[in-house]
Design a protein around this motif. Structure first.
Motif, short mmCIF file in Angstrom:
data_model
loop_
_atom_site.label_atom_id
_atom_site.label_comp_id
_atom_site.label_asym_id
_atom_site.label_seq_id
_atom_site.Cartn_x
_atom_site.Cartn_y
_atom_site.Cartn_z
N ILE A 43 0.85 -1.18 0.00
CA ILE A 43 0.00 0.00 0.00
C ILE A 43 0.89 1.24 0.00
O ILE A 43 1.73 1.41 0.89
CB ILE A 43 -0.95 0.02 1.22
CG1 ILE A 43 -1.85 -1.21 1.21
CG2 ILE A 43 -1.80 1.30 1.21
CD1 ILE A 43 -2.74 -1.33 2.45
N LEU A 44 0.68 2.10 -0.98
CA LEU A 44 1.42 3.36 -1.09
C LEU A 44 0.44 4.52 -0.89
O LEU A 44 -0.57 4.61 -1.59
CB LEU A 44 2.09 3.47 -2.46
CG LEU A 44 2.89 4.75 -2.71
CD1 LEU A 44 4.16 4.76 -1.85
CD2 LEU A 44 3.25 4.89 -4.18
N THR A 45 0.76 5.38 0.07
CA THR A 45 -0.08 6.54 0.35
C THR A 45 0.73 7.81 0.08
O THR A 45 1.88 7.93 0.54
CB THR A 45 -0.56 6.54 1.81
OG1 THR A 45 -1.30 5.34 2.06
CG2 THR A 45 -1.44 7.75 2.09
N LYS A 46 0.13 8.73 -0.65
CA LYS A 46 0.80 10.00 -0.96
C LYS A 46 -0.06 11.16 -0.51
O LYS A 46 -1.25 11.24 -0.84
CB LYS A 46 1.07 10.12 -2.46
CG LYS A 46 1.78 11.43 -2.84
CD LYS A 46 2.03 11.54 -4.33
CE LYS A 46 0.79 11.95 -5.09
NZ LYS A 46 1.07 12.28 -6.51
N LEU A 47 0.54 12.05 0.25
CA LEU A 47 -0.09 13.30 0.65
C LEU A 47 0.75 14.43 0.05
O LEU A 47 1.97 14.48 0.26
CB LEU A 47 -0.13 13.43 2.17
CG LEU A 47 -1.07 12.48 2.92
CD1 LEU A 47 -0.75 12.51 4.40
CD2 LEU A 47 -2.52 12.89 2.69
N GLU A 48 0.09 15.35 -0.65
CA GLU A 48 0.84 16.42 -1.30
C GLU A 48 0.05 17.71 -1.22
O GLU A 48 -1.17 17.72 -1.39
CB GLU A 48 1.14 16.07 -2.75
CG GLU A 48 2.02 17.09 -3.46
CD GLU A 48 2.47 16.61 -4.83
OE1 GLU A 48 3.65 16.81 -5.18
OE2 GLU A 48 1.64 16.02 -5.55
N ALA A 49 0.75 18.81 -0.97
CA ALA A 49 0.14 20.13 -0.97
C ALA A 49 1.11 21.10 -1.60
O ALA A 49 2.34 20.97 -1.44
CB ALA A 49 -0.20 20.57 0.46
N GLY A 50 0.57 22.05 -2.34
CA GLY A 50 1.43 23.02 -3.00
C GLY A 50 0.78 24.40 -3.01
O GLY A 50 -0.45 24.53 -3.02
#
Length: 824
Positions: free
Chosen positions: A236-243
Motif C-alpha cells: 500500500i502506497l499513500t501519498k499526501l501532497e500540498a502546493g
C-alpha cells in the motif's frame, strides 16, 4: 568575429572533439530505460507507442521543474501560459483556452488524472521519471486523452536511509530554490519519503509602470509518501501532497502597435499607446495615461497596472497492489482539489482601462481498479474499471474602474454618430446631444460578474490483451467503454461599483456593441457513451528490432463553454434597447454547449537496438484525422467561444535515439516533422483587419495549419560523466534545442510568426561521491533567443480604435545559476 560565427566555431570544435573521442572509445552499453506507458514495467524498446521518457536525474540537471520547461526536450509537445488560461498541444492538437475544457493532452500524476489546465502550471519535484505519450491514449489512460498523455511518477521510498539538500541561486533574475528530501525505512515493513521545495524569483520582465521585475514567483511544495508492505502479497502506497504557487505579474509585453486607420481625427494615424497616453479635447476630454504605455515593442519590458495568480493544490493518493499468484490487482483512490484567484490586466497596458478578476475551485474524486496478468504467458492482458466525480466552480468579472475607457468610448460614439449607444442620458457630457457621444457613460464603474459551474460523473471499463502467436509476432486488441454525464450552468449579470444608477437597457446596448457582452442565465445537461478501440501488430525480425503498426480511435467528451460572453440564441445575438431600432447583427454569436470530438489514428514504427547495445534508434510515422474538432475562438474583444470546427488532419515522423560514444560520453537526440491541416473549418477567427467576406468576424481556415505547428523541432544532447584520479567526478550536459518557425496566435496572424531558433543549455558539475557533494553551473538559453510562447490581439485596440496591436508571452532569456547538492 560576430555572434553567429562564434556559435558555429564552438559547435564545429565540439563535434571535432567528439570525433576524436569516439575513435579512441571502447564498446560501452546503454543503460536500459524502463517505462510504464502500458501500465506495466517494460523496456522502452518493447513499447509500441511513440513515447519520450526523462528520468528524475535529467530533470534535476536540466532544471526542469514544471511542464512548461519539459517541452524543450519533447518534440511535437508544446505548453504555454496565456492571459487567462493554459495551452497544451501534442502533434499540433490541443484544447485551447476555456475553463469549460478538459485538456486534450491528459496529465496523470501517480495514476491520478489531472485534466484541468491550471494544474499543468504547478511545479513538481523529486520525480522518478516523466513519460510523454503522443497520439490518442484512450484505452489505458482513458478520459479525454485524445492528443496524448503526460505521466508523472514520484520517487518511492528508498530501502536505505538517505537525504538530499539542493540549493540553487541565479543572480540575474534573483532566483532561489531549496529542496529537501528525506527517505528510508521507519520499520521492517514501512518506508517513508518526504520531499519539499521552496522557490522564489523576482522575474525577467521589467514593469515600467510599477517599477518592478516580473513575473515574481513564490512557490512551496511538500509531499509525503508512505510505502507499507502490509503482507507478502499486499503493498500500500499513500501519498499526501500540498502546493502553493503564487505569481505576481506576467511574462507578457506589447510587441506590435500599428497606427489606427479610424476616420475619427482623434484616433487616426495614432497607435493604441498614443491614444491612451495623450488624447485631448480642451475643456471636454483629457486622457493622459502613464508614459510607460508608449513601450510597445519587444524588449523584456512591459506596461501594466499589476496582475497576479494565487494557487493552492491538494492531493491524496492511495494505491494498493495485491499479488494474486502473479496477477496484480491494483486499486487507486484519488482525492484532488485546487483553487486559484487571479487578476489579469486584460488591456495589457499601464493605462487603467479595465481588468478582470478570475476565481476557480475544483474538487475531484476517482477510483480505479486494474487486473494485470503475469508477463510471459501466450496471452497477457490488462483489464479494469474507472469512476470519477468532479465539481468545478468558476467566476470572473471585467471591472471598469477608471474614466479612461468611458471617455474614449464617448469620443468613438461621437465619431460614429451615436452608433455605439442609443438614447441620450441626463446631463451634459462630451458630445451628448440626442444620444451622440454618450456611450461610454454607461460603462463607468461597470462589473460583468460571470458564474460558471459544471458537475461531471464518469464510468468506464477497459480491456487490452496481447496474443503472442510466436516469439516474433504478437497482436494487441483493446477497447474502453465510457459513460459520462455533465450538468452545466453559466450566468452573466450587470452590476457596478455603486457610483451611479444603471440604466439596464442602455448598458446592454453599449456592452453588446463595444464588448460583445450580454446578460444571460443558461443551464444544460448532457450524457455521452463512447467505445474507443485499438489494434496493434508487433513483429520482431530480430532480437534487436521491433516493428509495430497501430490503428486506434480517440474520443473527447463534449461539455459547456465557460468563457463565451454571449448566448447561442441565433434569433437574438444580443439583447438591445428596443428604442435603438436595428438588431446589433454585427455581434459575434455566442456558444454554450459543444459536442464530442473524435479521432482516427494510424501509426507505424520501429524500435531498434544497434551495435550490441551501444545505440538505440526509434522511429514513428503517424497520421491522425480529427472530426468535430473542439476549438475555443477569441471573439476579438474579451470572450472565447467554443465550437466544433469540423475536421483536421495531422501527420508526421518522430525520431529519437541514443549513442554511447564512450563509457563516459553519451549522445542523445530527438527530431520531429509535423504537418497539420484543417480539412474543414469555416468559422475560424479573423485576424485584425483581415478581409471578412461575411462581416461576422469569422474566416475560413480550411487548408490552414494550426497554432504552434512547426515543420520541424528537436534536440541534441551530449552528456559526460567521468571519474577523476583524485576521487572527484566531472559531469557535464550540453543540449541544443531547436524549432522551425510557428505561429503562436489562435487567429494565425501572419504578422506574429515566431522565427526558427536554436538555443543552448549547458550544465557543468564537479562532485565528490564519497563526501556526497556536487557543485554545478547551469546555463539556460545561452544563445539568448527571444521566443514567443503565446500571442493574441490587444483587447479593443482594433474593434474600437482601429489600431492593430498584439501582446506576447515571452520565454525566459539567458540565465546562469549555481547549484549545490549534498547527499547522505
Amino acid at each position: 568575429m560576430n555572434r553567429r560565427t562564434l556559435k558555429c566555431s564552438f559547435i564545429t570544435a565540439t563535434f571535432a572533439v567528439l570525433g576524436n573521442t569516439l575513435a579512441q572509445a571502447s564498446s560501452p552499453v546503454l543503460e536500459e530505460v524502463i517505462v510504464t506507458a502500458q501500465l506495466r514495467s517494460q523496456s522502452l524498446q518493447d513499447v509500441p507507442v511513440s513515447v519520450s521518457a526523462m528520468g528524475g536525474d535529467k530533470l534535476l540537471e536540466a532544471g526542469i521543474d514544471k511542464i512548461e520547461n519539459l517541452q524543450a526536450y519533447i518534440p511535437n509537445f508544446t505548453m504555454s501560459e496565456t492571459g487567462i488560461g493554459t495551452n497544451i498541444y501534442i502533434r499540433g492538437l490541443g484544447s485551447g483556452i476555456n475553463q469549460g475544457f478538459e485538456q486534450s493532452v491528459g496529465m496523470y500524476f501517480d495514476g491520478i488524472y489531472y485534466g484541468r489546465a491550471q494544474l499543468s502550471r504547478a511545479p513538481f519535484l523529486d520525480l522518478e521519471r516523466v513519460e510523454v505519450l503522443r497520439g490518442p491514449q484512450n484505452i489505458l489512460y482513458g478520459k479525454n486523452s485524445i492528443a496524448g498523455a503526460i505521466s508523472l511518477h514520484s520517487r518511492r521510498p528508498a530501502e536505505d536511509s538517505e537525504g538530499v539538500i539542493s540549493l540553487l541561486y541565479e543572480p540575474e533574475h534573483a532566483e532561489e530554490v531549496a529542496d529537501l528530501i528525506l527517505s528510508g525505512p521507519i520499520s521492517d515493513t514501512v518506508g517513508m519519503r518526504f520531499a519539499g521545495r521552496y522557490r522564489q524569483m523576482d522575474g525577467y520582465i521589467e514593469n515600467l509602470t510599477l517599477d518592478r521585475d516580473e513575473p515574481a514567483r513564490d512557490e512551496v511544495t511538500a509531499r509525503l509518501l508512505i510505502d507499507w508492505a502490509f503482507s507478502d502479497r499486499l503493498q500500500i502506497l499513500t501519498k499526501l501532497e500540498a502546493g502553493k504557487f503564487d505569481v505576481t505579474g506576467r511574462q507578457v509585453e506589447v510587441v506590435t502597435d500599428v497606427p489606427s486607420n479610424s476616420t475619427n481625427p482623434l484616433f487616426a494615424g495614432r497607435t493604441y499607446a498614443q491614444i491612451l497616453n495623450n488624447t485631448q479635447v480642451p475643456g471636454a476630454l483629457n486622457i493622459n495615461a502613464d508614459d510607460s504605455v508608449l513601450n510597445n515593442y519587444q524588449d523584456y519590458k512591459r506596461s501594466s497596472n499589476g496582475d497576479y495568480s494565487h494557487n493552492d493544490t491538494h492531493n491524496l493518493t492511495i494505491k494498493a497492489d495485491y499479488d494474486l499468484d502473479g496477477h496484480i490487482l491494483t486499486f487507486i483512490t484519488g482525492v484532488m482539489a485546487y483553487e486559484f484567484e487571479e487578476v489579469a490586466d486584460v488591456d495589457f497596458t499601464g493605462a487603467e482601462v479595465f481588468d478582470a478578476l478570475l476565481q476557480e475551485e475544483y474538487q475531484q474524486f476517482s477510483q480505479e481498479f486494474r487486473w494485470v496478468s503475469p508477463v510471459g504467458d501466450d496471452f497477457e492482458y490488462i483489464a479494469g474499471a474507472y469512476f470519477q466525480k468532479s465539481e468545478l466552480d468558476y467566476f470572473d468579472a471585467v471591472r471598469i474602474d477608471s474614466s479612461i475607457l468611458p471617455e474614449l468610448l464617448n469620443v468613438a460614439d461621437a465619431a460614429a454618430a451615436g452608433d455605439l449607444g442609443d438614447r441620450p442620458i441626463d446631463g451634459d457630457v462630451f458630445g451628448g446631444v440626442a444620444g451622440v457621444g454618450d456611450a461610454g457613460e454607461h460603462l463607468r464603474g461597470l462589473r460583468t460578474p460571470r458564474v460558471f459551474t459544471t458537475d461531471t460523473e464518469l464510468w468506464s471499463v477497459f480491456f487490452q490483451g496481447t496474443w503472442h502467436w510466436s516469439h516474433a509476432l504478437r497482436t494487441t486488441l483493446g477497447a474502453r467503454l465510457s459513460y459520462e454525464t455533465k450538468e452545466g450552468s453559466r450566468s452573466i449579470k450587470l452590476t457596478n461599483d455603486g457610483s451611479q444608477t444603471l440604466d439596464p437597457q442602455e448598458v446592454r446596448t453599449v456592452l453588446a456593441k463595444v464588448l460583445s457582452v450580454e446578460e444571460q442565465d443558461l443551464t444544460g445537461s448532457r450524457t455521452s457513451t463512447n467505445v474507443s478501440p485499438l489494434i496493434t501488430l508487433q513483429y520482431e525480425p530480430s532480437d534487436s528490432t521491433m516493428l509495430f503498426a497501430t490503428l486506434s480511435q480517440g474520443f473527447k467528451s463534449g461539455g459547456f463553454d465557460a468563457r463565451s460572453n454571449q448566448s447561442p440564441a441565433a434569433d437574438d445575438p444580443a439583447p438591445h434597447n428596443p428604442n435603438y431600432g436595428d438588431d446589433p447583427s454585427e455581434q459575434f454569436l455566442g456558444s454554450f454547449e459543444f459536442e464530442e470530438e473524435e479521432a482516427i489514428n494510424m501509426e507505424i514504427g520501429s524500435k531498434s537496438t544497434l551495435w550490441h547495445g551501444r545505440a538505440d534508434l526509434n522511429a514513428t510515422a503517424f497520421i491522425t484525422q480529427y472530426d468535430d474538432l473542439q476549438v475555443s475562438i477569441f471573439d476579438g474583444t474579451l470572450g472565447f467561444n467554443v465550437g466544433n470546427a469540423g475536421a483536421a488532419r495531422t501527420m508526421g515522423v518522430e525520431l529519437d535515439g541514443r549513442l554511447a560514444l564512450t563509457d563516459t560520453l553519451t549522445l542523445s537526440g530527438a527530431l520531429a516533422w509535423l504537418d497539420f491541416e484543417f480539412t474543414e473549418f469555416e468559422n475560424g477567427q479573423c485576424y485584425q483587419q483581415q478581409t471578412d467576406p461575411e462581416d461576422d468576424g469569422l474566416c475560413d481556415f480550411t487548408g490552414n495549419t494550426n497554432q504552434y505547428v512547426a515543420d520541424y523541432s528537436g534536440n541534441l544532447s551530449l552528456s559526460y560523466d567521468n571519474p577523476l584520479s583524485n576521487g572527484l567526478t566531472l559531469r557535464g550536459a550540453f543540449d541544443v534545442v531547436f524549432s522551425g518557425e510557428y505561429n503562436p496566435t489562435q487567429d494565425l496572424d501572419p504578422r506574429m510568426l515566431q522565427d526558427a531558433y536554436y538555443k543552448l543549455n549547458l550544465r557543468a558539475a564537479i562532485a565528490d561521491e564519497a563526501a556526497g557533494w556536487e557543485l554545478a553551473l547551469i546555463g539556460k538559453n545561452l544563445t539568448d533567443e527571444v521566443i514567443i510562447t503565446y500571442a493574441n490581439s490587444m483587447s479593443l485596440a482594433n474593434s474600437v480604435f482601429g489600431a492593430i496591436g498584439h501582446y506576447a508571452f515571452i520565454e525566459r532569456p539567458r540565465s546562469i545559476a549555481a547549484q549545490f547538492t549534498y547527499r547522505w
